[in-house]
Design an enzyme around this catalytic site. Sequence first.
Site, PDB file in Angstrom:
ATOM      1  N   HIS A 264       0.887  -1.227   0.027  1.00 31.23           N
ATOM      2  CA  HIS A 264       0.051  -0.035  -0.069  1.00 31.23           C
ATOM      3  C   HIS A 264       0.921   1.235   0.017  1.00 31.23           C
ATOM      4  O   HIS A 264       1.816   1.428   0.941  1.00 31.23           O
ATOM      5  CB  HIS A 264      -1.007  -0.151   1.273  1.00 31.23           C
ATOM      6  CG  HIS A 264      -1.867   1.300   1.184  1.00 31.23           C
ATOM      7  ND1 HIS A 264      -2.806   1.363   0.453  1.00 31.23           N
ATOM      8  CD2 HIS A 264      -1.820   2.111   2.101  1.00 31.23           C
ATOM      9  CE1 HIS A 264      -3.532   2.706   0.698  1.00 31.23           C
ATOM     10  NE2 HIS A 264      -3.096   3.008   1.675  1.00 31.23           N
ATOM     11  N   ASP A 266       0.687   5.354  -0.148  1.00 26.84           N
ATOM     12  CA  ASP A 266      -0.403   6.495  -0.172  1.00 26.84           C
ATOM     13  C   ASP A 266       0.145   7.456  -1.255  1.00 26.84           C
ATOM     14  O   ASP A 266       1.520   7.835  -1.064  1.00 26.84           O
ATOM     15  CB  ASP A 266      -0.321   7.267   1.200  1.00 26.84           C
ATOM     16  CG  ASP A 266      -0.942   6.520   2.202  1.00 26.84           C
ATOM     17  OD1 ASP A 266      -2.034   5.877   1.971  1.00 26.84           O
ATOM     18  OD2 ASP A 266      -0.553   6.313   3.521  1.00 26.84           O
ATOM     19  N   ASP A 376      -7.815   1.273   2.960  1.00 29.39           N
ATOM     20  CA  ASP A 376      -7.137   2.534   4.018  1.00 29.39           C
ATOM     21  C   ASP A 376      -8.121   3.650   3.803  1.00 29.39           C
ATOM     22  O   ASP A 376      -7.429   4.817   3.434  1.00 29.39           O
ATOM     23  CB  ASP A 376      -5.783   2.608   3.950  1.00 29.39           C
ATOM     24  CG  ASP A 376      -5.289   3.402   4.941  1.00 29.39           C
ATOM     25  OD1 ASP A 376      -5.948   3.663   6.182  1.00 29.39           O
ATOM     26  OD2 ASP A 376      -4.398   4.149   4.724  1.00 29.39           O
ATOM     27  N   HIS A 581      -7.402   9.310  -0.461  1.00 31.12           N
ATOM     28  CA  HIS A 581      -8.088   9.406   0.857  1.00 31.12           C
ATOM     29  C   HIS A 581      -6.989   9.850   1.956  1.00 31.12           C
ATOM     30  O   HIS A 581      -7.422   9.870   3.329  1.00 31.12           O
ATOM     31  CB  HIS A 581      -8.317   8.046   1.242  1.00 31.12           C
ATOM     32  CG  HIS A 581      -7.089   6.853   1.341  1.00 31.12           C
ATOM     33  ND1 HIS A 581      -6.768   5.925   0.544  1.00 31.12           N
ATOM     34  CD2 HIS A 581      -5.897   6.785   2.166  1.00 31.12           C
ATOM     35  CE1 HIS A 581      -5.735   5.390   0.732  1.00 31.12           C
ATOM     36  NE2 HIS A 581      -5.358   5.673   2.035  1.00 31.12           N
TER      37      HIS A 581
END
Length: 1026
Positions: A264, A266, A376, A581
């Site tokens: 993951h 970001d 997330d 997000h």
Amino acid sequence: MSLGMYHQPVLKNRRTLLERAEKFISDIYFTDCNLRGRLHGESCPVEKLESFLSPKRIPFTEAIKQNFAPHKAGESFGPTWSTCWFRVALNVPSSWSSKEVHLLWESDGEALVWRDGQPVQGLTKEGEKTSYVISESLQEDEPHSLLLYIEVACNGLFGAGQGSMIAAPDPKRMFSVQKAELIVFHRNVQELLTDFEMMVDIVKELGDEDQRSFQALYTVNEMVNLCDPSDPGTFPRARSLATAFFNQRNGQSQHTAHAIGHCHIDSAWLWPYEETIRKCGRSWATVVRLMEKNPTFVFTCSQAQQFQWVKSWYPGLFSEIQQFVKKGQFIPVGGTWVEMDGNLPSGESMVRQFLEGQRFFNQEFGIYCKEFWLPDTFGYSAQLPQIMQGSGISNFLTQKLSWNLVNTFPHNTFFWEGLDGSKVLTHFPPGNSYEMKGKVEDLTKTVKNNKDKGRANHSAVLFGFGDGGGGPTQLMLDRLRRVQDTDGLPRVRMSTPDALFSALRSESELLCTWSGELFLELHNGTYTTEAQIKRGNRECESLLHDVEVASSLAACRDESFAYPAEKLRELWRLLLLNQFHDVIPGSCIELVVEDALRYYEDIRNSGSRLLKNALSALGSGGSSPAVFNSLPWERHEVIRVHREGDSVLALVQVPSVGLALVRPAEPLTPVSVTPQADGTVLMENGILRSVVNKDGTLASLCLVTSGREALLDGHKGNQFVLFDDVPLYWDAWDVMDYHLQTRKPVVEVVQAAHVLSSDPLRATVRFSLRVSEKTTITQDIVLDAMCPYLKFNTQVVWEESHKFLKVEFPVRVHSPSATYEIQFGHLQRPTHRNTSWDWARFEVWGHKWADLSEHNFGVALLNDCKYGHSVFKNTMTLSLLRAPKAPDAHADMGSHQFTYAIMPHAGSFQESSVIQCAYNMNCPLRPLQCSPQTGPWRTFSVSSAAVVLETIKQAEEQSRTLVLRLYESHGSTVTATICTSLPVKEAWHCDLLERRDQSRPAQLTTQGIRLQFEPFQIVSLLLVLR
């Protein structure tokens, strides 16, 4: 010493035997004589280490042309966000032939190794990647000299927070390379260490009540007895004991853990967008090397934007990824442009996330994703299941609801039913993480935490360092390989998302269904933090909507007009990127905020030019003022018209999706504004009558036609209130329930309410308040002719620390639930706090409006850029501004402008056009110039007020074809006819990816296109024009 002594009976004390084994592999204790101390053999320094410091992130081809100077390990470089490039000359000693040789590189910055002009591996101490394999078995005929470049970013895996991870970055932090040397790596030691580690973890995780735990304890103790760290000849016997243990099989009913590599990243968070590009390069280059060595290794990766970045910055790496996608090892997932926030983007924005993402994956890899991947984000809209289904997706994976602060979500595997009844198979990995490490703990948690035991016997184990990137390591793969089918642990299968969901679906007859939104009981502050980002998002969504509508009509009416498809795609992708997000929620550092606001400004500037071009084409070059209405209903509004250097108010009437010349009309009832003897001000327009107190609060708000007072007796409307806002940890993210106990009304008046302007079309009352020494509020209360709501144009100079500003309207309405607009519809939430589930919704999100209604009367609260709401009992509250200090130390400081409105209404909000009024407030009428002979014209209208024509755009793949997107907004089953003046040749239903459904031609009649709608159904059409 005889072998028999190993089997002499001893007191097998659990603690001492376990700790003995732990110390035997410790990297802290007894490394002079334990196994860990034998991992590295001979070492030698690199032949030459040189560096070049760049304040910017530059490509490899530019970096290697720079002047490099000698560098010594331990020397500092920086500061934060700069880049230090190293040129590393290596010369492997000839005596190391046939040995595994590594470059040992330890730095507190993230690094990327470049070899022969290509990125080959990331090096990150926090990601357990501190060595680069020069050769697994160096042969005499191989080159012993090598030149590498290493790009070191002056930030860690999680940025450069000052004092804590989420603190604002330390701009002056310096970095260093602590080690840069060649070593002989003992692979046989590493393999045995992994055996020991897994055995020790089995002992600890299964616990002292499990027989298998004691079997592991005695086995690992015997392994210590057999193993002499200084004699590799003893290793095979110790390993054979571990192998025999690992190979004791499970029964057929054992749970299956689907191990899937994951990383993951970001797209921006504690680091800027540009650094994310390099995180992708570092992480994915490492993954590709692992795939070369491990042909069964499978890795999933979401976010088309990140693939696009890698394609642009690392084309060689992207080509390698394409090959591994074909092999089925590197699996794109998610289907969206970024992993967006699940609450705040509009319905059309969510559609575009899937449209852009799925189109990219299909164009670059020849696939469409089958699963939505959003592990997330801070909550999940109840319209997501329908949007997924419309995008070709029927499976959903996330895990964030495991963060709930109050209530434990009752499922891990279930069907999620959306607002319209659409269902998707949903899986929350029971290990409650998307960055596991392949450890025994991850496997046992997966089984123990599974809330659907007996209903679902398969779970995902997503392994790899995440958030800041890093991804899987060889050690994680080695761990999982050892316990593929070991008694006492779940069966481990290197798997794919498709295999996981196929297995879950094949056994889904007992699964439960969860209906409605998936509300995260945490991070409620993200509905409000970084208000400028929220405003930019709403304004740019509206602008792009209008550009598409105007450009579509211009292309239809003027053959010389070129629809700006490429530029619109570019602007949409910028907007979608900012919906990541950690960006639109405001949970990012100041550098990211600056980037996001700059992107919004780019969209505003470019979008405004596109809109001007389209409106010019529609106006055909005249000079008379006109207005364009992009919405699918007729509008009567007061606007300000600029002519000959002057500015005047005009009441205009504009057809749906059309335009009209400005022909000033007289209102049925002119607006009046009258100062009263007691200092209050009376405002009336024939629809509303309002009394404004000296401090700007409302003493009364009356619906004239019914004589119904909207405000609660003895209470004031438009009451600004300030709260202390100190969360437990996640500063930008969280507002805690206890903040409600710190309520303080804003009462200090700087300038009392007074009449600013009085006109038959518009009245304005202005006042100013002081919140604190540095914070002030100036507000214009505006009442327009023929307008059913009272507007509050607000300017706040905000200089606070850990405060929360809201505005309250206590209303004379009693209802157990309030209604909030969401994507393509609305939903109800309780106004009471009967249960812990109700209490956890003390702060909720909504879009353009919220409504509190009882039978035949209600009050709606509209806004132009706010998302945080609360309705408790009969007090409607809109959240305005926060003041967190991490990760952005200056979050929300400065000047803010926003508008909200209060709208009392008779009947239901559906009957009273609350939905339409909220759209009107967010989509202004657009001025243009037309010929004075231009008559009013409309392009589209919809027969039912329940159906909203949300989008008009050019089709992605077909010329002379428009896409219409409509949705049912009332929650009703309805038949609607779409009337159009365009020459429609054919009309077809299509999905959200604009793929025509050949089995569903739309019904064309002489009146228009006849459509059937279920509650909250989204319908997309392809209109083929003649």
